[in-house]
Structure formats: C-alpha cells, structure tokens
Design a protein around this motif. Structure first.
Motif, short mmCIF file in Angstrom:
data_model
loop_
_atom_site.label_atom_id
_atom_site.label_comp_id
_atom_site.label_asym_id
_atom_site.label_seq_id
_atom_site.Cartn_x
_atom_site.Cartn_y
_atom_site.Cartn_z
N ILE A 138 0.88 -1.17 0.00
CA ILE A 138 0.00 0.00 0.00
C ILE A 138 0.92 1.21 0.00
CG2 ILE A 138 -1.82 1.28 1.19
CD1 ILE A 138 -2.58 -1.32 2.63
N LEU A 139 0.76 2.08 -0.99
CA LEU A 139 1.65 3.24 -1.12
C LEU A 139 0.83 4.51 -1.31
CD1 LEU A 139 3.12 0.95 -3.52
CD2 LEU A 139 4.92 2.15 -2.30
N PRO A 140 1.23 5.62 -0.68
CA PRO A 140 0.56 6.90 -0.95
C PRO A 140 0.96 7.41 -2.33
CG PRO A 140 2.41 7.26 0.53
CD PRO A 140 2.31 5.77 0.32
N ILE A 141 0.01 8.03 -3.02
CA ILE A 141 0.29 8.58 -4.35
C ILE A 141 1.27 9.75 -4.25
CG2 ILE A 141 -0.77 9.88 -6.24
CD1 ILE A 141 -3.28 8.04 -5.76
N GLY A 142 1.05 10.62 -3.25
CA GLY A 142 1.97 11.72 -2.99
C GLY A 142 3.18 11.24 -2.22
N HIS A 143 4.15 12.12 -2.04
CA HIS A 143 5.42 11.72 -1.42
C HIS A 143 5.37 11.90 0.10
CE1 HIS A 143 9.64 10.64 -1.55
NE2 HIS A 143 9.86 11.59 -0.65
N TYR A 144 5.10 10.80 0.78
CA TYR A 144 5.14 10.77 2.25
C TYR A 144 6.16 9.71 2.66
CZ TYR A 144 0.60 13.16 2.03
OH TYR A 144 -0.43 14.04 1.79
N GLN A 145 6.95 10.02 3.69
CA GLN A 145 7.99 9.08 4.09
C GLN A 145 7.47 7.96 4.97
OE1 GLN A 145 11.80 10.68 5.16
NE2 GLN A 145 12.22 9.04 6.60
N SER A 146 6.46 8.25 5.81
CA SER A 146 6.00 7.23 6.75
C SER A 146 4.52 7.43 7.05
CB SER A 146 6.80 7.32 8.05
OG SER A 146 6.47 8.51 8.76
N VAL A 147 3.92 6.45 7.72
CA VAL A 147 2.53 6.53 8.14
C VAL A 147 2.31 7.74 9.04
CG1 VAL A 147 0.80 5.42 9.62
CG2 VAL A 147 1.96 4.09 7.86
N VAL A 148 3.31 8.04 9.87
CA VAL A 148 3.20 9.14 10.84
C VAL A 148 2.96 10.47 10.14
CG1 VAL A 148 4.45 10.41 12.63
CG2 VAL A 148 4.61 7.93 12.53
N GLU A 149 3.48 10.62 8.93
CA GLU A 149 3.40 11.91 8.24
C GLU A 149 2.17 12.04 7.35
OE1 GLU A 149 7.03 12.63 6.18
OE2 GLU A 149 8.21 12.76 8.00
N LEU A 150 1.36 10.99 7.25
CA LEU A 150 0.22 11.03 6.35
C LEU A 150 -0.83 12.03 6.80
CD1 LEU A 150 -0.42 7.23 5.62
CD2 LEU A 150 0.82 8.87 4.21
N SER A 151 -1.47 12.70 5.85
CA SER A 151 -2.58 13.58 6.17
C SER A 151 -3.81 12.72 6.47
CB SER A 151 -2.86 14.53 5.01
OG SER A 151 -3.15 13.79 3.85
N THR A 152 -4.82 13.33 7.07
CA THR A 152 -5.99 12.60 7.54
C THR A 152 -6.67 11.81 6.44
OG1 THR A 152 -6.34 14.31 9.20
CG2 THR A 152 -8.18 12.83 8.77
N GLU A 153 -6.87 12.44 5.28
CA GLU A 153 -7.60 11.75 4.21
C GLU A 153 -6.80 10.58 3.66
OE1 GLU A 153 -5.88 15.53 2.21
OE2 GLU A 153 -6.60 14.88 4.16
N VAL A 154 -5.47 10.67 3.67
CA VAL A 154 -4.65 9.55 3.19
C VAL A 154 -4.71 8.40 4.20
CG1 VAL A 154 -2.38 8.84 2.38
CG2 VAL A 154 -3.12 11.18 2.01
N VAL A 155 -4.65 8.74 5.49
CA VAL A 155 -4.77 7.71 6.53
C VAL A 155 -6.07 6.94 6.38
CG1 VAL A 155 -5.07 7.32 9.01
CG2 VAL A 155 -3.29 8.87 8.22
N GLU A 156 -7.15 7.68 6.14
CA GLU A 156 -8.47 7.04 6.00
C GLU A 156 -8.48 6.04 4.85
OE1 GLU A 156 -11.17 10.31 5.63
OE2 GLU A 156 -11.14 10.75 7.80
N GLU A 157 -7.83 6.40 3.73
CA GLU A 157 -7.82 5.47 2.61
C GLU A 157 -6.87 4.29 2.85
OE1 GLU A 157 -8.84 6.58 -1.57
OE2 GLU A 157 -6.70 6.21 -1.86
N VAL A 158 -5.77 4.53 3.54
CA VAL A 158 -4.87 3.43 3.93
C VAL A 158 -5.65 2.41 4.75
CG1 VAL A 158 -2.92 2.78 5.38
CG2 VAL A 158 -2.69 4.69 3.80
N GLU A 159 -6.44 2.90 5.72
CA GLU A 159 -7.23 2.00 6.57
C GLU A 159 -8.26 1.24 5.74
OE1 GLU A 159 -6.73 1.23 9.74
OE2 GLU A 159 -4.96 2.53 9.68
N LYS A 160 -8.82 1.90 4.74
CA LYS A 160 -9.80 1.26 3.87
C LYS A 160 -9.14 0.12 3.07
CE LYS A 160 -13.84 3.02 1.39
NZ LYS A 160 -14.43 4.21 0.74
N TYR A 161 -7.94 0.39 2.55
CA TYR A 161 -7.21 -0.64 1.83
C TYR A 161 -6.85 -1.81 2.75
CZ TYR A 161 -6.41 1.24 -2.89
OH TYR A 161 -6.57 1.64 -4.19
N LYS A 162 -6.42 -1.51 3.97
CA LYS A 162 -6.05 -2.57 4.91
C LYS A 162 -7.25 -3.48 5.19
CE LYS A 162 -3.76 -0.94 8.56
NZ LYS A 162 -3.25 0.05 9.54
N ALA A 163 -8.40 -2.87 5.48
CA ALA A 163 -9.60 -3.66 5.79
C ALA A 163 -10.03 -4.49 4.59
CB ALA A 163 -10.73 -2.72 6.23
#
Length: 538
Positions: free
Chosen positions: A365-390
């Motif tokens: 699972i990778l962010p489209i924009g350039h983020y180094q880690s989960v800690v740095e993700l913006s809220t909307e990206v975190v929400e989609e990461v969680e959606k992909y995980k589930a």
C-alpha cells in the motif's frame, strides 16, 4: 538576576456570573498570593440584563484583579461594547477591543480577536472577517525578526486543533471552530492560546511550531479551552499559569520542547508543512488528482471521487500531492515507477505488487503523494490506507490466508506498507506474533506491544525511525530504531521456518522474476481483487 515570571489567570465564559468568578479569584489569591492579570475569553455578559453588572459598573462592587475581556459573540451583548477600539467597562475591568495587540509594561504581548467568524458582508458587530484576520497577521508577522507572540485570545476554537493531539471529548474539531482562527494561530505561533464558547475544558498536548529536521527549533504552543463559570459539571473554567515575556527569555530556554509535544495540528503533515501548506479553510477545495483507469477502457480519466470527469468551460485545477526532493521509485507520477506492477489506484493511495515478493500476492500500500511514513500522512490519506487494509484483510480471508502488515521507516524515502498473506495452514496468528518477538530478542531488538486501538502517530513523531507490525487480530508490535536495524527483518521473520518456511526468499533481490512474469501476476491479482475493489463503488 533572573526575570520574575508574571502570574496570570485565564477564564472561560462568564455569562454574567461576575460574583461567582470574582469570589473564586479572591479565594485563589488568598491561598496562592496575588496574580497580575485576569484574561476572559468567550461570553463575558449573559444574554439577559444583569443586576450584578450594575453594581460593578457603578462602583458598588470592584473586581479584585485587573481584568481584560473580549467583545460580543452575539447581537444581544453588542450594546455593552460601545467602542470598537476598547474601553474601560468598570473599575479594573477593561474591554480590549475588536482586534489588536496589548503589550504590558513587562513586554508581555497579548493578541486578541473578539467575536465569531463571519464570511458575509457587512460583518456583524459581534464578528470578525477574513480581512480582520489578515490585517492582524500582516501587522505582526511583518515585524523584523518576528518569532511569535506570548498569548492569543479568541472566543471560538480553531478548527482542526485536535489533529495529532489527545482527545477533545465530545467536540469534533474537524467540524467545530473557525478556520480563520486556525490560520491566525498558525501564523502568530502563540505560546498560549485560550478559547471558550463550547462549555467544556480541553487542554491539548503542546504542539510544535517548526518542522523537525528542516527548521530551527521554535517554541511550542499550549492550547487551552475553558468551560463556563459556575458550570454544574464542575468543568475547569479558571486556569492559572506563570509566564516570562518571550522578549526577555533566553533563546535556548524558549525553544525547549516539552516531552509530550506533538506535530502542529493545522498542518496536513510534515511533508505538506515543508511546502508551506496548512490545513485548508472550509472554502478551499480538497486535494483532487486524476489517474487513468487500469482497466481496458484506456484514455478515460476519473477524478479522486472515482466518477468520470465531465468537460467544463472552467475546470478546476487539481492540487498536487507532496512532491519528493528528487527522483522517487514509488511516487505514482514519477517516471521511475514500474507501472506494470500497479494493481489498483484509489484517490490518495495505490496498490502494487511487491518486486521480488514473498508470494505471488505480496502487495504494497503506497501513498500517491510523497510521504515518508505513516506518521506523516494527512488525515484523508490515513483514512484510505485504513480502507485498503480492511479490504485486503477481507480479500485474503476469502482465500484462506492471514494478513500481516509491516512498515520500516528507516533508510527509506517513500512509505511502503508491506502486506504479506500467510496461508492459515502455515500457522496461527499467535505463531506469527511469537516469531516476531523471538527473532527480535535474538537480534537484541526491543519489540513492544502497543494498545490495539492506539494511533501510531501518538507513539512516533514525524522524522523518527521505527519498525511496525500489525496482525489480523489487531495486535501491533513497535520498535523505535535508535542505531542500526536489519533492513530485511520483516521479510526474514515471515520467510522463516516458523511461518512461510521459505528462508531463501528473505532478501527480495534473490526473488526477482522477469517483467513478463510480473505482468502476468499483476493481471491475475487485478482480476481476483476486482470483487473487493472499493474504488469501483462510487
């Protein structure tokens, strides 16, 4: 001789309960000694006429301390504040004014903004406008060597103040509050920010005003929301604190970071902050990217909502995601990305087969924009990461497999959340957990179990190196990397005899296959995953 701190009190909505407030102040001063100032935010007057106030106004009663108050937040109380520039309301009680800066003889700098947010013209007498906030910001920030202010007083909460912080209780800071106040707090960098109006007490964890590893250290901000005076729930409405004016402090002492300091809540992420981006005001458009569909209907574009874009005479320009400082193998827009491995694209993230994977369905699972880690993700990206995980958990469960996720934020430039399926026949989830813990102990790696529902952002700060594992059960293991760390540790554990029993695949470089084989696996995964693909739902 060391500078003596000023002793101040801050108070929430008084709502006409002057005797209750001032009797409480007298009791505090009798017990703890005199304070220098009392600062009142929120509604100082009640919505109905008060006989109590007449006693203070006529001098029958007197405030026991020099008191400064903000102006009206509603039409009913505008009548008490006749002079927009501020005035004395009664002995020892002063209205600061609509907006401005109060500087005490000690050098203490207090910025105040009265009223509630209004985006309409003309602006009511109990509100402030974007122009008010802009002029206040310009006046202060244009000063030579501006570092911030000591205290900011506003009645409304700033929107998004709860981001990255401790719980704000029943107050949803994504919906409640003023985006204009957020932008003001971001620019002014107050050491203390006091608000009221929501009839609750919330002391947020301190937040930093600089970007770690990219800017010089700056002082932290403490945000405190105060309840209403005399409330029946006994929520805190009076806050005592000591402060030395910023201009009199030693620079090193000023920028000392509290141990519980968090990221700035008004910035989307560390990467966005580096680009000068802040959490948007309500009227700002959310990030919108366009990608080609990965099905046979090539040439059709879809928006971030998943719907087909329609032609418009004035199309809105999409906002670009955070950009890398140089070439990146994982930013989707980068020419370096091996696009044939991409198997699914969402709004903010995408799925790709792992190169040299532990299995044919090992994905990232990778962010489209350039983020180094989960800690740095913006809220909307975190929400989609969680959606992909589930979604991936459901997908692999349907195929008789556990799902193990891990991230190594060490010697990597772009977040790669590894998702490795493990057949149920290989082991139980307890075996997976035990394998990680035992192999960590063998290599003297301290792998700690963290609470199931905890947010990794509460444990690791942006820029911190760490290794993180998440199991199907919701159990999470975390290691804070201080020095060296084996780069293949996650793969080594999963490839070991205790789990997948493919120890020769612990290094991805030994598992590479031809491009044609990769394309075949990618087509197969896309087809198998399609019934679970949430990006097709819109």
């Amino acid at each position: 001789m060391a500078q003596k701190p000023l002793r101040l009190l801050a108070c929430g909505d008084v709502e006409g309960k002057f005797d209750v407030l001032f009797n409480r102040v007298r009791a505090i001063q009798k017990k703890s000694g005199n304070f220098d100032l009392l600062l009142c935010v929120g509604n100082f007057f009640g919505s109905t006429p008060s006989a109590e106030w007449e006693e203070y106004k006529t001098g029958v009663k007197k405030a026991p301390i020099q008191t400064y108050v903000l102006g009206a937040n509603n039409q009913e109380t505008v009548k008490y504040f006749q002079d927009a520039d501020g005035c004395e309301l009664a002995e020892n009680i002063t209205y600061l004014g609509r907006k401005g800066v109060f500087t005490g003889t000690s050098g203490l700098q207090i910025v105040y903004l009265s009223g509630t947010e209004s985006l309409n013209e003309p602006v009511p007498g109990y509100s402030f406008s974007p122009k008010d906030v802009s002029s206040l910001r310009t006046m202060l920030c244009s000063a030579p060597r501006f570092k911030g202010v000591d205290i900011l007083l506003t009645s409304p909460w700033p929107k998004y103040v709860g981001n990255f912080g401790n719980s704000s209780g029943e107050i949803d800071t994504k919906k409640c509050g003023s985006a204009l106040v957020s932008s003001l707090a971001t620019a002014l960098k107050p050491r203390y920010h006091f608000v009221a109006l929501e009839k609750t007490y919330y002391e947020r964890l301190p937040y930093r005003n600089h970007i770690v590893l990219q800017e010089n250290a700056q002082h932290a901000t403490r945000f405190i929301a105060l309840a209403n005076v005399g409330n029946l729930d006994k929520k805190k409405y009076l806050y005592a604190f000591s402060i030395i004016p910023m201009k009199l402090m030693d620079a090193a002492e000023l920028v000392k970071q509290p141990p519980d300091v968090t990221e700035n809540p008004y910035r989307r992420s560390g990467k966005d902050a580096a680009m000068g981006k802040q959490t948007p005001a309500p009227e700002e458009e959310s990030a919108c990217q366009f990608f080609f569909d990965l099905n046979e209907k090539q040439g059709r574009k879809r928006s971030s909502t998943g719907r087909e874009s329609k032609s418009s005479p004035h199309p809105k320009q999409p906002r670009k995601p955070p950009q890398p400082p140089g070439p990146c193998w994982f930013c989707l827009a980068s020419p370096e990305v091996e696009k044939h491995l991409v198997v699914n694209v969402g709004t903010h993230c995408y799925l790709a087969l792992a190169k040299g994977g532990l299995s044919d369905d090992h994905v990232l699972i990778l962010p489209i924009g350039h983020y180094q880690s989960v800690v740095e993700l913006s809220t909307e990206v975190v929400e989609e990461v969680e959606k992909y995980k589930a979604t991936l958990r459901r997908f692999f469960k349907s195929r008789g497999k556990w799902c193990v996720l891990f991230e190594r934020n060490y010697k990597s430039h772009h977040l790669q959340l590894q998702v490795v399926p493990v057949p149920l026949s290989c082991c139980a989830t307890d075996d997976i957990k035990d394998a990680f813990i035992s192999q960590a102990q063998e290599q003297q790696i301290e792998l700690l179990e963290i609470p199931e529902h905890s947010d990794i952002k509460q444990i690791a700060q942006p820029g911190a190196a760490y290794f993180y594992v998440e199991l199907d059960t919701g159990e999470k293991l975390f290691h804070r990397i201080k020095k060296n760390f084996p780069l293949q540790f996650g793969r080594e554990v999963l490839a070991s005899e205790a789990i997948l029993n493919i120890p020769d695949k612990s290094d991805w470089r030994q598992c590479q296959i031809s491009r044609e084989e990769e394309e075949t696996l990618a087509r197969r995964f896309r087809k198998d995953f399609e019934p679970f693909d949430f990006t097709l739902d819109d």
